[in-house]
Write a protein that holds these residues in place. Structure first.
Motif, PDB file in Angstrom:
ATOM      1  N   HIS A  16       6.254  -9.624  52.907  1.00 41.66           N
ATOM      2  CA  HIS A  16       7.526 -10.408  52.721  1.00 41.66           C
ATOM      3  C   HIS A  16       8.278 -10.256  54.105  1.00 41.66           C
ATOM      4  O   HIS A  16       7.876  -9.257  54.954  1.00 41.66           O
ATOM      5  CB  HIS A  16       8.401  -9.104  51.503  1.00 41.66           C
ATOM      6  N   GLU A  47      10.573  -6.934  45.331  1.00 41.12           N
ATOM      7  CA  GLU A  47      10.545  -6.837  43.988  1.00 41.12           C
ATOM      8  C   GLU A  47      10.670  -8.219  43.032  1.00 41.12           C
ATOM      9  O   GLU A  47       9.842  -8.678  42.298  1.00 41.12           O
ATOM     10  CB  GLU A  47      11.739  -5.856  43.277  1.00 41.12           C
ATOM     11  N   GLU A  48      11.651  -9.125  43.445  1.00 39.43           N
ATOM     12  CA  GLU A  48      11.768 -10.592  43.167  1.00 39.43           C
ATOM     13  C   GLU A  48      10.602 -11.300  43.223  1.00 39.43           C
ATOM     14  O   GLU A  48      10.084 -12.113  42.306  1.00 39.43           O
ATOM     15  CB  GLU A  48      13.007 -11.005  43.436  1.00 39.43           C
ATOM     16  N   ARG A  50       7.368 -10.142  43.503  1.00 36.55           N
ATOM     17  CA  ARG A  50       6.408  -9.941  42.605  1.00 36.55           C
ATOM     18  C   ARG A  50       6.644 -10.298  41.024  1.00 36.55           C
ATOM     19  O   ARG A  50       5.590 -10.363  40.529  1.00 36.55           O
ATOM     20  CB  ARG A  50       6.214  -8.322  42.470  1.00 36.55           C
ATOM     21  N   GLN A  51       7.897 -10.541  40.677  1.00 36.11           N
ATOM     22  CA  GLN A  51       8.176 -10.871  39.528  1.00 36.11           C
ATOM     23  C   GLN A  51       8.077 -12.446  39.020  1.00 36.11           C
ATOM     24  O   GLN A  51       7.942 -12.957  38.128  1.00 36.11           O
ATOM     25  CB  GLN A  51       9.645 -10.247  38.968  1.00 36.11           C
ATOM     26  N   ASN A  52       8.116 -12.907  40.464  1.00 43.18           N
ATOM     27  CA  ASN A  52       8.291 -14.656  40.319  1.00 43.18           C
ATOM     28  C   ASN A  52       7.267 -15.077  41.045  1.00 43.18           C
ATOM     29  O   ASN A  52       7.462 -15.991  42.168  1.00 43.18           O
ATOM     30  CB  ASN A  52       9.676 -15.140  40.725  1.00 43.18           C
ATOM     31  N   PRO A  53       5.747 -14.985  41.074  1.00 40.63           N
ATOM     32  CA  PRO A  53       5.011 -15.420  41.905  1.00 40.63           C
ATOM     33  C   PRO A  53       4.757 -17.068  41.989  1.00 40.63           C
ATOM     34  O   PRO A  53       4.393 -17.647  42.969  1.00 40.63           O
ATOM     35  CB  PRO A  53       3.599 -15.017  41.447  1.00 40.63           C
ATOM     36  N   GLU A  54       5.253 -17.668  40.764  1.00 38.36           N
ATOM     37  CA  GLU A  54       5.181 -19.196  40.722  1.00 38.36           C
ATOM     38  C   GLU A  54       5.914 -19.830  41.926  1.00 38.36           C
ATOM     39  O   GLU A  54       5.859 -20.858  42.045  1.00 38.36           O
ATOM     40  CB  GLU A  54       5.379 -19.673  39.368  1.00 38.36           C
ATOM     41  N   SER A  55       6.888 -19.062  42.045  1.00 40.17           N
ATOM     42  CA  SER A  55       7.954 -19.717  43.029  1.00 40.17           C
ATOM     43  C   SER A  55       7.438 -19.694  44.612  1.00 40.17           C
ATOM     44  O   SER A  55       7.621 -20.624  45.217  1.00 40.17           O
ATOM     45  CB  SER A  55       9.258 -18.702  43.164  1.00 40.17           C
ATOM     46  N   SER A 140      -2.134 -12.101  44.367  1.00 44.16           N
ATOM     47  CA  SER A 140      -1.682 -10.922  44.753  1.00 44.16           C
ATOM     48  C   SER A 140      -2.837  -9.902  45.188  1.00 44.16           C
ATOM     49  O   SER A 140      -4.122 -10.029  44.745  1.00 44.16           O
ATOM     50  CB  SER A 140      -1.183  -9.945  43.581  1.00 44.16           C
ATOM     51  N   ILE A 168       3.585  -8.757  48.723  1.00 43.12           N
ATOM     52  CA  ILE A 168       3.923  -9.791  47.753  1.00 43.12           C
ATOM     53  C   ILE A 168       2.787 -10.690  47.400  1.00 43.12           C
ATOM     54  O   ILE A 168       1.683 -10.907  48.377  1.00 43.12           O
ATOM     55  CB  ILE A 168       5.160 -10.830  48.025  1.00 43.12           C
TER      56      ILE A 168
END
Length: 269
Positions: A16, A47-48, A50-55, A140, A168
């Motif tokens: 990141h 953290e964000e 990891r939670q939103n890999p599609e972005s 990942s 990330i």
């Protein structure tokens, strides 16, 4: 008093942009105006991300270059670029396009024309290449994969801590593009290596790097042989791909700062 020289830090795959914070603090203390904007689609925090890999998924080299080029064009003066891994390739592309005062490329990803492909580099990128569909996905690493690709020259404990703190998901597309670069005359991994009017470039390499072995960086240096601009090479024999974020980061940063001073790029303008 004139404004300080801006410095843009550009991260590579799987780290990141906030991992540059120690460098930002140091460069700020040294009188620069540093920042580390993320790649297109990068969320603000680990953290964000990891939670939103599609972005993050499906952004290629050209997308990333144009993203940073737009940032540079919005600045009042040209910056110094410091890039790690694929960030080092991006920095070289922008420098070749005269969009930077100078660039420091640390363990920079393979550019078009570089032929060596060591086995360790293939193993480091296997998590992406094992599935062709990963070209359009974010991928990942596991802690074990990170240990081989980044943390092989540090302790298991430190490698695991860095993995937890900074990693990330990363888009697979840049790796597929770089892998096909020498078969594509219009590859996005092509850099304007013959530009003699560009600013100075420092290529840094970790001697124990599995992901971008020193042979790759030395081959990159040879690609600049037709340019009259300053192009220099520096190696850290006992360092791996984690050299910008592990406990020895300060040595690398200090050497980068010393090199910038030698290029007369250490004072406010």
């Amino acid at each position: 008093m004139t404004d300080p020289i801006p410095v843009l830090f550009i991260h590579g795959l799987w780290l990141h942009s906030s991992s540059w914070q120690p460098w930002i603090d140091l460069f700020q203390q040294e009188g620069y105006a540093p920042s580390a904007p993320g790649w297109p689609g990068d969320p603000d925090t680990v953290e964000e991300a990891r939670q939103n890999p599609e972005s993050i998924a499906d952004h290629g080299i050209d997308d990333v270059v144009e993203h940073y080029a737009a940032i540079v064009r919005g600045m009042e003066s040209l910056p110094i670029l410091v890039g790690h891994s694929f960030g080092g390739m991006i920095a070289q592309k922008l420098l070749g396009q005269d969009l930077a005062l100078a660039a420091v490329a640390v363990d920079a990803a393979q550019i078009k024309g570089v032929l060596p492909l060591p086995l360790s580099a293939l193993r480091s990128t296997l998590p992406v290449f094992k599935n062709p569909a990963n070209k359009h996905r974010a991928v990942s690493l596991t802690a074990e994969q990170f240990r081989f690709a980044f943390g092989n020259a540090i302790s298991q404990e430190e490698s695991d801590a860095l993995f937890e703190q900074w990693t990330i998901p990363a888009p697979g597309k840049p790796l597929f593009e770089a892998a096909a670069a020498n078969f594509n005359p219009h590859s996005p991994a092509k850099v304007e290596t013959e530009n003699s009017g560009r600013g100075p470039l420092l290529l840094m390499s970790g001697g124990k790097d599995h992901t971008v072995p020193e042979t790759v960086t030395r081959a990159t240096l040879k690609q600049y042989r037709r340019s009259e601009a300053v192009t220099e090479f520096m190696t850290f024999p006992d360092r791996g791909h984690s050299l910008t974020v592990d406990g020895g980061w300060r040595e690398v940063a200090d050497q980068a700062l010393a090199w910038l001073r030698r290029q007369d790029l250490d004072t406010a303008r």
